[in-house]
Design a protein around this motif. Structure first.
Motif, PDB file in Angstrom:
ATOM      1  N   ALA A  18       1.248  -1.428  -0.426  1.00 40.38           N
ATOM      2  CA  ALA A  18       0.046   0.159   0.198  1.00 40.38           C
ATOM      3  C   ALA A  18       0.482   0.905  -0.091  1.00 40.38           C
ATOM      4  CB  ALA A  18      -0.850  -0.087   1.071  1.00 40.38           C
ATOM      5  N   PRO A  19       0.331   2.244  -0.077  1.00 41.39           N
ATOM      6  CA  PRO A  19       1.425   3.108  -0.203  1.00 41.39           C
ATOM      7  C   PRO A  19       1.430   3.890   0.463  1.00 41.39           C
ATOM      8  CG  PRO A  19      -0.555   3.873  -1.450  1.00 41.39           C
ATOM      9  CD  PRO A  19      -0.807   2.199  -0.984  1.00 41.39           C
ATOM     10  N   ALA A  20       1.175   3.675   1.602  1.00 37.97           N
ATOM     11  CA  ALA A  20       1.435   4.484   3.220  1.00 37.97           C
ATOM     12  C   ALA A  20       3.385   2.912   3.495  1.00 37.97           C
ATOM     13  CB  ALA A  20       0.390   4.658   4.255  1.00 37.97           C
ATOM     14  N   GLU A  21       2.658   1.935   3.305  1.00 40.20           N
ATOM     15  CA  GLU A  21       4.087   0.802   3.561  1.00 40.20           C
ATOM     16  C   GLU A  21       5.085   1.064   2.387  1.00 40.20           C
ATOM     17  OE1 GLU A  21       1.077  -1.884   2.787  1.00 40.20           O
ATOM     18  OE2 GLU A  21       1.593  -2.718   4.895  1.00 40.20           O
ATOM     19  N   ARG A  22       4.685   1.767   1.648  1.00 38.97           N
ATOM     20  CA  ARG A  22       5.295   1.920   0.908  1.00 38.97           C
ATOM     21  C   ARG A  22       6.428   3.193   0.883  1.00 38.97           C
ATOM     22  NH1 ARG A  22       8.218  -1.497  -1.931  1.00 38.97           N
ATOM     23  NH2 ARG A  22       6.945  -1.417  -3.318  1.00 38.97           N
ATOM     24  N   ARG A  23       6.125   3.982   1.438  1.00 38.55           N
ATOM     25  CA  ARG A  23       6.956   5.248   1.679  1.00 38.55           C
ATOM     26  C   ARG A  23       7.712   4.739   3.341  1.00 38.55           C
ATOM     27  NH1 ARG A  23       6.139  10.739   0.274  1.00 38.55           N
ATOM     28  NH2 ARG A  23       5.898  11.844   2.695  1.00 38.55           N
ATOM     29  N   ALA A  24       6.594   4.332   3.880  1.00 38.93           N
ATOM     30  CA  ALA A  24       7.760   3.840   5.261  1.00 38.93           C
ATOM     31  C   ALA A  24       8.543   3.847   5.376  1.00 38.93           C
ATOM     32  CB  ALA A  24       6.106   2.931   6.212  1.00 38.93           C
ATOM     33  N   SER A  25       9.026   2.300   4.145  1.00 37.95           N
ATOM     34  CA  SER A  25       9.431   1.239   3.816  1.00 37.95           C
ATOM     35  C   SER A  25      10.780   1.812   2.909  1.00 37.95           C
ATOM     36  CB  SER A  25       9.342   0.124   3.087  1.00 37.95           C
ATOM     37  OG  SER A  25       8.724   0.549   1.593  1.00 37.95           O
ATOM     38  N   LYS A  41      26.811  12.154   0.948  1.00 36.53           N
ATOM     39  CA  LYS A  41      27.451  10.954  -0.039  1.00 36.53           C
ATOM     40  C   LYS A  41      26.262   9.890  -0.313  1.00 36.53           C
ATOM     41  CE  LYS A  41      32.201  10.868   1.316  1.00 36.53           C
ATOM     42  NZ  LYS A  41      33.115  10.420   2.702  1.00 36.53           N
ATOM     43  N   ALA A  42      24.633   9.812  -0.158  1.00 35.15           N
ATOM     44  CA  ALA A  42      24.133   8.928  -1.463  1.00 35.15           C
ATOM     45  C   ALA A  42      23.817   9.766  -1.320  1.00 35.15           C
ATOM     46  CB  ALA A  42      23.170   9.373   1.329  1.00 35.15           C
ATOM     47  N   LYS A  43      22.651   8.231  -1.939  1.00 36.48           N
ATOM     48  CA  LYS A  43      22.574   8.332  -3.419  1.00 36.48           C
ATOM     49  C   LYS A  43      20.863   7.836  -3.554  1.00 36.48           C
ATOM     50  CE  LYS A  43      26.478   7.465  -6.041  1.00 36.48           C
ATOM     51  NZ  LYS A  43      27.631   6.713  -6.680  1.00 36.48           N
ATOM     52  N   MET A  44      20.432   8.311  -4.422  1.00 38.50           N
ATOM     53  CA  MET A  44      19.018   7.448  -4.489  1.00 38.50           C
ATOM     54  C   MET A  44      19.083   6.114  -4.423  1.00 38.50           C
ATOM     55  SD  MET A  44      16.876  10.164  -3.703  1.00 38.50           S
ATOM     56  CE  MET A  44      14.807  10.055  -3.975  1.00 38.50           C
ATOM     57  N   SER A  45      19.647   5.683  -5.302  1.00 33.52           N
ATOM     58  CA  SER A  45      19.834   4.954  -6.253  1.00 33.52           C
ATOM     59  C   SER A  45      20.411   3.976  -4.918  1.00 33.52           C
ATOM     60  CB  SER A  45      21.243   4.257  -6.721  1.00 33.52           C
ATOM     61  OG  SER A  45      22.370   4.852  -6.754  1.00 33.52           O
ATOM     62  N   ALA A  50      18.171  -0.802  -0.733  1.00 32.26           N
ATOM     63  CA  ALA A  50      17.883  -0.724   0.035  1.00 32.26           C
ATOM     64  C   ALA A  50      16.388  -1.652   0.253  1.00 32.26           C
ATOM     65  CB  ALA A  50      18.352   0.131   1.229  1.00 32.26           C
ATOM     66  N   VAL A  51      15.682  -0.616  -0.613  1.00 32.22           N
ATOM     67  CA  VAL A  51      14.108  -0.859  -0.192  1.00 32.22           C
ATOM     68  C   VAL A  51      14.140  -2.121  -1.644  1.00 32.22           C
ATOM     69  CG1 VAL A  51      11.757  -0.427  -0.858  1.00 32.22           C
ATOM     70  CG2 VAL A  51      13.624   1.189   0.033  1.00 32.22           C
ATOM     71  N   GLY A  52      14.792  -2.525  -3.221  1.00 29.77           N
ATOM     72  CA  GLY A  52      14.087  -3.948  -2.996  1.00 29.77           C
ATOM     73  C   GLY A  52      13.277  -3.055  -4.510  1.00 29.77           C
ATOM     74  N   VAL A  53      13.224  -2.112  -5.020  1.00 32.38           N
ATOM     75  CA  VAL A  53      12.380  -1.511  -5.405  1.00 32.38           C
ATOM     76  C   VAL A  53      13.364  -0.685  -6.664  1.00 32.38           C
ATOM     77  CG1 VAL A  53      10.854  -0.942  -4.071  1.00 32.38           C
ATOM     78  CG2 VAL A  53      12.628   0.903  -4.569  1.00 32.38           C
ATOM     79  N   THR A  54      12.883   0.185  -7.652  1.00 28.15           N
ATOM     80  CA  THR A  54      13.896   0.810  -8.635  1.00 28.15           C
ATOM     81  C   THR A  54      13.852   2.402  -8.217  1.00 28.15           C
ATOM     82  OG1 THR A  54      11.262   1.305 -10.025  1.00 28.15           O
ATOM     83  CG2 THR A  54      12.270  -0.491 -11.038  1.00 28.15           C
ATOM     84  N   GLU A  55      14.775   3.385  -9.242  1.00 28.51           N
ATOM     85  CA  GLU A  55      14.915   4.370  -8.502  1.00 28.51           C
ATOM     86  C   GLU A  55      13.409   5.213  -8.724  1.00 28.51           C
ATOM     87  OE1 GLU A  55      18.867   7.581  -8.243  1.00 28.51           O
ATOM     88  OE2 GLU A  55      18.659   6.098  -9.390  1.00 28.51           O
ATOM     89  N   PRO A  56      13.714   4.964  -9.779  1.00 24.69           N
ATOM     90  CA  PRO A  56      11.431   5.972 -10.098  1.00 24.69           C
ATOM     91  C   PRO A  56      10.987   6.160  -8.445  1.00 24.69           C
ATOM     92  CG  PRO A  56      12.904   4.830 -11.912  1.00 24.69           C
ATOM     93  CD  PRO A  56      13.579   4.035 -10.886  1.00 24.69           C
TER      94      PRO A  56
END
Length: 207
Positions: A18-25, A41-45, A50-56
């Motif tokens: 769910a959207p809220a769970e995705r944002r929380a993860s 130094k952090a990158k969105m990638s 770390a989440v297991g999703v694509t950068e977009p």
């Protein structure tokens, strides 16, 4: 086996959050990444991996790297406020709670890994950025208010001096915690002196 009698392997389907769970993860992963390497130094990638999703997907949820960082700082501030408040429920009184908060072990833990102190210190180094600076000030203000309420509670219970200014006491406590890296850099015999400094601050609330 081939042909019409062959058994097809089960299709693996990715669980759709769910959207809220995705944002929380994403926030949880970003907290770890920013705490480990800092904002610059952090990158969105890295967060996406770390989440297991694509950068977009990360960008769709938060828009920009700075917006994600602001969300992390806001959440960390709220979690720290809740952690401070929970310490008053252990039956030790407010003074006992502050003894725990200001103990060398707790201050060390806050500034280790992705602890609150690590993230706040990183945010303070970016205070010139309008968006991040505003979030950092707001989050620290939330902590200051929570500590001031603790001190007020201790004063009402007779644990602290009746003439004690809760706001001044709160900012003294925050200043001690925020100067951790200064002590690491220059203070000799830091473990022993840290305990003495914490005790001196606590006694100033009661003597």
């Amino acid at each position: 086996m081939t042909g019409k009698n062959a058994v097809e392997p089960p299709v693996r389907r990715r669980t759709r959050l769910a959207p809220a769970e995705r944002r929380a993860s994403i926030l949880a992963a970003a907290t770890e990444v920013f705490g480990r390497v800092g904002y610059q130094k952090a990158k969105m990638s890295d967060v996406a991996a770390a989440v297991g999703v694509t950068e977009p997907v990360v960008f769709q949820n938060f828009g920009t790297k700075s917006a994600l960082y602001v969300a992390v700082i806001e959440q960390v501030g709220e979690h720290a406020r809740e952690a401070f408040a929970r310490r008053t429920w252990h039956g030790t009184g407010v003074r006992g709670a502050l003894e725990e908060i200001l103990s060398p072990g707790h201050i060390e833990a806050m500034h280790t890994g992705a602890g609150h102190g690590v993230l706040f210190a990183d945010a303070m180094s970016l205070i010139a950025d309008p968006e991040i600076g505003a979030a950092a000030r707001q989050a620290v203000g939330v902590l200051a208010d929570a500590l001031a309420e603790m001190v007020s509670e201790g004063r009402r219970a007779g644990e602290f001096r009746a003439d004690l200014d809760p706001d001044a006491a709160s900012w003294s406590i925050l200043s001690l915690m925020a100067s951790y890296y200064f002590r690491v850099a220059v203070m000799p015999d830091r473990a022993d002196l840290q305990e003495g400094i914490s005790d001196l601050l606590l006694r100033s609330l009661t003597d």
